[in-house]
Design a protein around this motif. Structure first.
Motif, PDB file in Angstrom:
ATOM      1  N   GLY A  11      30.897  41.817  45.560  1.00  0.00           N
ATOM      2  CA  GLY A  11      32.210  40.957  45.533  1.00  0.00           C
ATOM      3  C   GLY A  11      33.192  41.471  44.334  1.00  0.00           C
ATOM      4  O   GLY A  11      34.491  41.536  44.505  1.00  0.00           O
ATOM      5  N   TRP A  12      32.814  41.445  43.382  1.00  0.00           N
ATOM      6  CA  TRP A  12      33.601  41.892  42.283  1.00  0.00           C
ATOM      7  C   TRP A  12      34.355  43.125  42.109  1.00  0.00           C
ATOM      8  O   TRP A  12      35.373  43.474  41.785  1.00  0.00           O
ATOM      9  CB  TRP A  12      32.821  41.728  40.720  1.00  0.00           C
ATOM     10  N   PHE A  66      35.220  44.607  45.132  1.00  0.00           N
ATOM     11  CA  PHE A  66      36.259  44.395  46.107  1.00  0.00           C
ATOM     12  C   PHE A  66      37.586  43.834  45.239  1.00  0.00           C
ATOM     13  O   PHE A  66      38.608  44.293  45.532  1.00  0.00           O
ATOM     14  CB  PHE A  66      36.023  43.531  47.121  1.00  0.00           C
ATOM     15  N   ILE A  67      37.352  42.673  44.551  1.00  0.00           N
ATOM     16  CA  ILE A  67      38.443  41.903  43.548  1.00  0.00           C
ATOM     17  C   ILE A  67      38.899  43.242  42.896  1.00  0.00           C
ATOM     18  O   ILE A  67      40.037  43.231  42.792  1.00  0.00           O
ATOM     19  CB  ILE A  67      37.665  40.800  42.901  1.00  0.00           C
ATOM     20  N   PHE A  68      38.225  43.760  41.970  1.00  0.00           N
ATOM     21  CA  PHE A  68      38.875  44.876  41.209  1.00  0.00           C
ATOM     22  C   PHE A  68      39.575  45.956  41.590  1.00  0.00           C
ATOM     23  O   PHE A  68      40.550  46.568  41.281  1.00  0.00           O
ATOM     24  CB  PHE A  68      37.673  45.205  40.153  1.00  0.00           C
ATOM     25  N   LEU A  89      41.550  45.728  44.270  1.00  0.00           N
ATOM     26  CA  LEU A  89      42.774  45.421  44.767  1.00  0.00           C
ATOM     27  C   LEU A  89      43.972  45.647  43.735  1.00  0.00           C
ATOM     28  O   LEU A  89      45.167  45.881  44.238  1.00  0.00           O
ATOM     29  CB  LEU A  89      42.880  43.952  44.947  1.00  0.00           C
ATOM     30  N   TYR A 113      35.937  49.144  36.662  1.00  0.00           N
ATOM     31  CA  TYR A 113      34.672  48.266  36.631  1.00  0.00           C
ATOM     32  C   TYR A 113      33.114  48.558  36.965  1.00  0.00           C
ATOM     33  O   TYR A 113      32.361  48.230  36.400  1.00  0.00           O
ATOM     34  CB  TYR A 113      35.223  47.147  37.671  1.00  0.00           C
TER      35      TYR A 113
END
Length: 184
Positions: free
Chosen positions: A8-9, A11-13, A15, A23
């Motif tokens: 999840g993180w 994917f967020i990073f 972006l 990350y």
């Protein structure tokens, strides 16, 4: 430390170009990509070259898919990856090996870019106020618009001249190679 982290993180990073690589611990790759992304924005905004922003989606897609491809690797393949810069300036711009003519060309380009930036920033202060005193508003607006466009026109002319020179240089080189083949 390079290691797989939360999906999840990740994917967020991913972006933000370069952040996903950082990350996961690939700092050199991340800094390279993020630097390229934001430097492109800065150059396009500073020199008022809107078409340069066409590179931004390419950089973004590269970073996004690079992060997800790295994340999908097996643990063995992932931990075998080495962190390195995406590009090396010493390979791209071998400044120590340049001739005096090449140094002069680069210096000229930097000077012209600096003049264009200075011109765009100062034209209103230096020229703008007296134009409206001497000319009607419509003519003054046209002159002002031309003065703001002038640096881009100068850069465009320089790029065209450099392109023509490169084509002529390549043609001369090909002609010389052809003459050498005929002599043999």
């Amino acid at each position: 430390m390079i290691r797989k982290k939360s999906k999840g993180w990740t994917f967020i990073f991913s972006l933000l170009p370069g952040a996903g690589e950082m990350y996961m611990g690939f700092m050199k790759q991340g800094v390279s990509i993020m630097g390229l992304f934001f430097a492109t924005i800065a150059v396009a905004a500073t020199l008022n070259i809107g078409p340069l922003t066409i590179v931004l989606p390419i950089i973004w897609c590269y970073s996004f898919f690079n992060v997800h491809n790295m994340y999908s690797l097996s643990d063995e393949e992932f931990y075998a990856l080495e962190d390195d810069y995406i590009f090396h300036l010493d390979r791209i711009l071998p400044i120590n090996q340049w001739s005096k003519q090449q140094n002069k060309i680069v210096a000229g380009i930097l000077i012209i870019a600096g003049i264009c930036i200075f011109w765009n920033e100062c034209v209103d202060y230096l020229i703008g106020s007296w134009i409206y005193v001497w000319f009607s508003e419509s003519i003054a607006n046209s002159i002002s618009q031309f003065l703001h466009t002038l640096p881009r026109l100068v850069i465009a002319v320089i790029l065209i001249c450099v392109g023509i020179r490169m084509i002529k240089g390549k043609k001369v080189q090909l002609d010389l190679e052809e003459e050498k083949k005929e002599e043999l």
